[in-house]
Scaffold this motif. Sequence first.
Motif, PDB file in Angstrom:
ATOM      1  N   ASP A 810      44.851  36.012 -70.155  1.00 48.78           N
ATOM      2  CA  ASP A 810      46.156  35.390 -70.240  1.00 48.78           C
ATOM      3  C   ASP A 810      46.675  35.618 -68.810  1.00 48.78           C
ATOM      4  O   ASP A 810      47.253  34.594 -68.199  1.00 48.78           O
ATOM      5  N   MET A 811      46.820  36.980 -68.432  1.00 47.78           N
ATOM      6  CA  MET A 811      47.598  37.042 -67.113  1.00 47.78           C
ATOM      7  C   MET A 811      46.862  36.791 -66.086  1.00 47.78           C
ATOM      8  O   MET A 811      47.539  36.381 -65.050  1.00 47.78           O
ATOM      9  N   GLN A 812      45.444  36.749 -65.967  1.00 44.92           N
ATOM     10  CA  GLN A 812      44.742  35.864 -64.966  1.00 44.92           C
ATOM     11  C   GLN A 812      44.942  34.648 -64.822  1.00 44.92           C
ATOM     12  O   GLN A 812      45.173  34.245 -63.493  1.00 44.92           O
ATOM     13  N   ALA A 813      45.262  33.990 -65.802  1.00 45.08           N
ATOM     14  CA  ALA A 813      45.443  32.532 -65.798  1.00 45.08           C
ATOM     15  C   ALA A 813      46.759  32.302 -65.217  1.00 45.08           C
ATOM     16  O   ALA A 813      47.245  31.310 -64.436  1.00 45.08           O
ATOM     17  N   ARG A 814      47.716  33.236 -65.680  1.00 46.57           N
ATOM     18  CA  ARG A 814      49.267  33.183 -65.178  1.00 46.57           C
ATOM     19  C   ARG A 814      49.158  33.322 -63.617  1.00 46.57           C
ATOM     20  O   ARG A 814      49.850  32.804 -62.947  1.00 46.57           O
ATOM     21  N   LEU A 815      48.338  34.331 -63.228  1.00 50.73           N
ATOM     22  CA  LEU A 815      48.447  34.700 -62.053  1.00 50.73           C
ATOM     23  C   LEU A 815      47.941  33.517 -60.951  1.00 50.73           C
ATOM     24  O   LEU A 815      48.600  33.255 -59.762  1.00 50.73           O
ATOM     25  N   VAL A 816      47.077  32.653 -61.601  1.00 53.73           N
ATOM     26  CA  VAL A 816      46.424  31.870 -60.588  1.00 53.73           C
ATOM     27  C   VAL A 816      47.582  30.716 -60.299  1.00 53.73           C
ATOM     28  O   VAL A 816      47.721  30.379 -59.093  1.00 53.73           O
ATOM     29  N   GLY A 817      48.383  30.419 -61.268  1.00 53.38           N
ATOM     30  CA  GLY A 817      49.572  29.641 -60.839  1.00 53.38           C
ATOM     31  C   GLY A 817      50.430  30.119 -59.883  1.00 53.38           C
ATOM     32  O   GLY A 817      51.073  29.526 -59.158  1.00 53.38           O
ATOM     33  N   LEU A 818      50.799  31.421 -60.225  1.00 56.02           N
ATOM     34  CA  LEU A 818      51.893  31.857 -59.604  1.00 56.02           C
ATOM     35  C   LEU A 818      51.313  32.084 -58.028  1.00 56.02           C
ATOM     36  O   LEU A 818      52.196  31.973 -57.071  1.00 56.02           O
ATOM     37  N   ILE A 819      50.094  32.489 -57.744  1.00 55.49           N
ATOM     38  CA  ILE A 819      49.538  32.437 -56.386  1.00 55.49           C
ATOM     39  C   ILE A 819      49.645  31.243 -55.662  1.00 55.49           C
ATOM     40  O   ILE A 819      50.014  31.301 -54.519  1.00 55.49           O
ATOM     41  N   GLN A 820      49.205  30.325 -56.337  1.00 48.30           N
ATOM     42  CA  GLN A 820      49.067  29.076 -55.654  1.00 48.30           C
ATOM     43  C   GLN A 820      50.285  28.575 -55.330  1.00 48.30           C
ATOM     44  O   GLN A 820      50.657  27.762 -54.289  1.00 48.30           O
ATOM     45  N   ARG A 821      51.328  28.501 -56.169  1.00 47.04           N
ATOM     46  CA  ARG A 821      52.441  27.806 -55.896  1.00 47.04           C
ATOM     47  C   ARG A 821      53.460  28.762 -54.716  1.00 47.04           C
ATOM     48  O   ARG A 821      53.802  28.122 -53.957  1.00 47.04           O
ATOM     49  N   ARG A 822      53.310  30.022 -54.910  1.00 50.60           N
ATOM     50  CA  ARG A 822      53.804  30.765 -54.090  1.00 50.60           C
ATOM     51  C   ARG A 822      53.538  30.699 -52.676  1.00 50.60           C
ATOM     52  O   ARG A 822      54.364  30.777 -51.854  1.00 50.60           O
ATOM     53  N   TYR A 823      52.264  30.429 -52.657  1.00 52.06           N
ATOM     54  CA  TYR A 823      51.525  30.563 -51.031  1.00 52.06           C
ATOM     55  C   TYR A 823      51.033  29.045 -50.809  1.00 52.06           C
ATOM     56  O   TYR A 823      50.497  28.721 -49.819  1.00 52.06           O
ATOM     57  N   ALA A 824      51.495  28.194 -51.625  1.00 53.23           N
ATOM     58  CA  ALA A 824      51.222  26.622 -51.173  1.00 53.23           C
ATOM     59  C   ALA A 824      49.868  26.347 -50.943  1.00 53.23           C
ATOM     60  O   ALA A 824      49.394  25.825 -49.868  1.00 53.23           O
ATOM     61  N   LEU A 825      48.574  26.871 -51.740  1.00 55.02           N
ATOM     62  CA  LEU A 825      47.484  26.863 -51.527  1.00 55.02           C
ATOM     63  C   LEU A 825      47.045  25.363 -52.014  1.00 55.02           C
ATOM     64  O   LEU A 825      47.350  24.726 -52.971  1.00 55.02           O
ATOM     65  N   ALA A 826      45.890  24.982 -51.139  1.00 53.95           N
ATOM     66  CA  ALA A 826      45.398  23.684 -51.623  1.00 53.95           C
ATOM     67  C   ALA A 826      44.619  23.638 -52.819  1.00 53.95           C
ATOM     68  O   ALA A 826      44.574  22.575 -53.420  1.00 53.95           O
ATOM     69  N   GLN A 827      43.878  24.926 -53.131  1.00 52.81           N
ATOM     70  CA  GLN A 827      43.439  25.008 -54.436  1.00 52.81           C
ATOM     71  C   GLN A 827      43.516  25.963 -54.846  1.00 52.81           C
ATOM     72  O   GLN A 827      44.227  27.086 -54.298  1.00 52.81           O
ATOM     73  N   PRO A 828      43.568  26.144 -56.376  1.00 56.46           N
ATOM     74  CA  PRO A 828      43.781  27.363 -57.130  1.00 56.46           C
ATOM     75  C   PRO A 828      42.939  28.481 -56.808  1.00 56.46           C
ATOM     76  O   PRO A 828      41.861  28.367 -56.513  1.00 56.46           O
ATOM     77  N   PRO A 829      43.430  29.831 -56.914  1.00 56.14           N
ATOM     78  CA  PRO A 829      42.676  30.905 -56.579  1.00 56.14           C
ATOM     79  C   PRO A 829      41.448  30.999 -57.706  1.00 56.14           C
ATOM     80  O   PRO A 829      41.653  30.693 -58.522  1.00 56.14           O
ATOM     81  N   MET A 830      40.274  31.673 -57.142  1.00 55.34           N
ATOM     82  CA  MET A 830      39.288  31.491 -57.879  1.00 55.34           C
ATOM     83  C   MET A 830      39.255  32.614 -59.022  1.00 55.34           C
ATOM     84  O   MET A 830      39.710  33.664 -58.606  1.00 55.34           O
TER      85      MET A 830
END
Length: 960
Positions: A810-830
């Motif tokens: 669950d925390m892995q999935a939460r981190l995906v969104g947190l990281i992509q939003r914070r650093y404006a990544l074009a794709q979600p972290p794998m």
Amino acid sequence: MSYQFVSVVGPGEVEIRLSGPTGSVPSDLWPVTAPDDLLAGVDLAQRLAAAGGAILDGDLLLVEHRTAAGLSPREARSLALPAAADVVAHVQTRGAIGRAGFGADLRWQRPTGAPVLGVERCGAFLKIGGEWRRLPDVLFEIAEAVDKLNGVAADDLAGQLAGLAALREVLPSAISDGAAEAGGLLGSMTIAIADAFSLDLKGEGDRAKLVPVLHQGGAATDTPLLDQDRQATFGDTQFNQLSAVRSVYTLGGGYYVVLSPPLRRALAEVRKVQNTSVAHKRALLANPRAFLREALGDDVEETVLEGLFRETQAYADRVLGLGLWTPRVVPWIKMPTTNWFGPDEVHQSPSTQRAADAPGGIMLGDRTVALAPDEVPVLRQQIEEALGAGRPTVPFVTGHETVDVPASYETLAALEALTTARTRPEAASKPEGTKTTPEVLLIRPNEDEVEVEGEYAPRPSPALEPPRTLATALKAHQAEGLTWFQKAWSIGRPGVLLADDMGLGKTIQGLAFLAWLREGMTSGVIARAPVLIVAPTGLLQNWRAEHDRHLKAPGLGTCTEAFGRGLAGLKRVAPDGRPSLDAEALAGSDWVLTTYETLRDYDRDFGRVRFAALLFDEAQKIKTPGVRLTDAAKAMNADFRVALTGTPVENRLSDLWCITDAVHPALLGDLKSFSSTYERSPDTDRLKKLKLSLDAWHGGRPPLLLRRLKKDRLPDLPQAHEILREAPMPEPQRLAYETAIAEARQARKSGAILEALHRLRLCSLHPDREAVGTDEAFIAASARLRLAFEALDQIAARKERALIFLGDLDMQARLVGLIQRRYALAQPPMVINGQVAGAVRQARVDRFQAGPDTFDAMILSPQAGGVGLTLTRANHVIHLARWWNPAVEDQCTGRVLRIGQTRPVSIHIPIATLPDGRPSFDQNLHALLARKRRLMHEALMPPELTEADREALFSGSVAA
């Protein structure tokens, strides 16, 4: 128009889109586009996709119906799925089982009992009054089971019973919750599904019969499926009296047992053996998996085949040489030299002393029972009488005491082997096929006392230089390893253990040594003989590829692949009816490549071949004493043995003893004494001396163990710096932590320590992992998360890359969104975790490694992502959630700290502290892991936490 999730129910899955002012948003942009109130749904989408229950494709999230049914009400709302259906399932069977028209009717009712009219079902959803409603998982499972039952052909009685059993399995919990009602046959029948078996042998002489004992393959224990009376009805009566194996057996009282198709095929083969000789039956008992593999052919999956047969304790007590540790009954006779082959394993005397005059007997576990020649036939008769009467033991008077000797077939075989050794000691050297009683190989296990020792015998050898066929230049430490191999061979060591750190090239060192041996054979300096490489199944092709990559023609010569299709070509049927391999073909090979399981299943055939060298890759596979896999490995006839493993001590020191005993028997003494000396009360100084005795050169004599670490042997490898980041817990986290402490102090039940440590571990990561709110608020609630993102901010500013290790999905999935939003990544972290398939995992690794020179992060579970991956594009590792074993944590760090890394590596360890200065759980765990890691490197201390470690961690964190 504001942003919102929109769902559309389809026959195969539910389509979910994020709709915005300008239309549907691409799923890659959901984390950076969705407003705060939709972030819970975005994170859930990432988790479902990572777990394989959904697919993110274009602007769609495609969710399987089974996955949708399993969502909690809160999760379903976060993705705008329809509300739960307020219904009760009523199930009623119709017709007579085994006849046309049999099936089940499913009606939907209101909780009041009123029928729901005009219902349309699509997977996990019901359309009621023109609106979709979601079925909870229990009702979805019932509906699916009804559909499956109704789809069974009218003449398929086994299929009908299996479908009825599946329906009965999902009904009780729903009925108890008031979500379902049932009628008809559903309340009057008991149906058991069997998909595995063990074997018993009952009776005496030619009247002995094989009796299958039924099991459920997925059961956690070896408890039989049927109670004693029903098992007797099935095994003693119906199985052996009916002419053919049936798919369904009626055991009386409305009780039915259904055999799965693979089990039915397997038992049909067992049934055929009933009319053969006792020797043939015992051959099946000695090696059931090899028998089944031969009988069922290659069309049965290996995983199904391995699960068909259960090695129960009853079976272990019965079969000679199966290799389970307790009890062992083996022949014992004192003769000066050793013959390693076969159940007739004895010491052969070159002297004039007659074998019949030598003292001897049998070994029962830790007891040696001396037997005079005239006592053997007396004991044999008593054992046979006890077997016929069903008595488990025979009281036998020896000296001034009475010993209970197991009344079993392995005892009879041990007595026969003892007699053979005394009267015809040369029989032990005869080919295995000349024996009249088929058995698996017996070994002297060295477990309770030293029974066999590895001996030094200098060997002829060519010049100590790299082989001419070596195509890859060896690094300095690899050249050193080759020289060590060569000197160990030359001075006559029985074998060695190469325990280099991962990434140092154990495979190429092993290949270089074997190539050197092969060139020595070609030149005539070394007697020609094949070499054998044993490796886990998944590494066999890697060995072929590494051979072709590092060695020029002819390399090791022609390879005999004793696996897959190559194994099929080697299969034969022995004169006693047992499945066997072409031992002559093995002996005529240049090098043989096989698996540990194949070695176990065909140990007699491999054992007939004298190998010049035997190499065990990932030798931790044989770390367990007394199991058949280990015994088969130790029983092989090899002039020189090599074990390769980066983890010689995985969990306990007996791992090291067992692997060492496989390559140099008795070097560490017997297991009982070794465990008493080193494991009962581990002492650091004593363990350091043990390590020194294994890896130090003495007078030019090469040591048994060679273990080098990357940090010591790869000078070009960039330095790794550990960065300890500490911060006090914010108030919400501190309150959750103090609550966990208070409850831990009051807990008295069994398992309280582990439960308390688990709770402290969770709240030290985050006090509320399901909290809804802004990203900043979620991060700010956790000291560890705040520290991790401070590190990520710096990494992103330098356009570098990071691996983040934690096991919480669950925390892995939460981190995906947190990281992509914070650093404006074009794709979600794998993400790489245990739910990511191998092909997908490798694709994500390739994508990460080949990405542009910009910031990126990958999120990994420690155990799934800690081995087998090269991720050198990252030069930062963040251990967000610590694992209990420092060896596992080091493997995680090793993903970036390996050959190919060109930048300094930073290892970030965020730690949550307490504001009042008391040592926190994070601080105590860090200190414990640091101590375990140091002792692991310095003194071979097992890295796994012991009960004492856990108690120390508990008391240090919970004490007032």
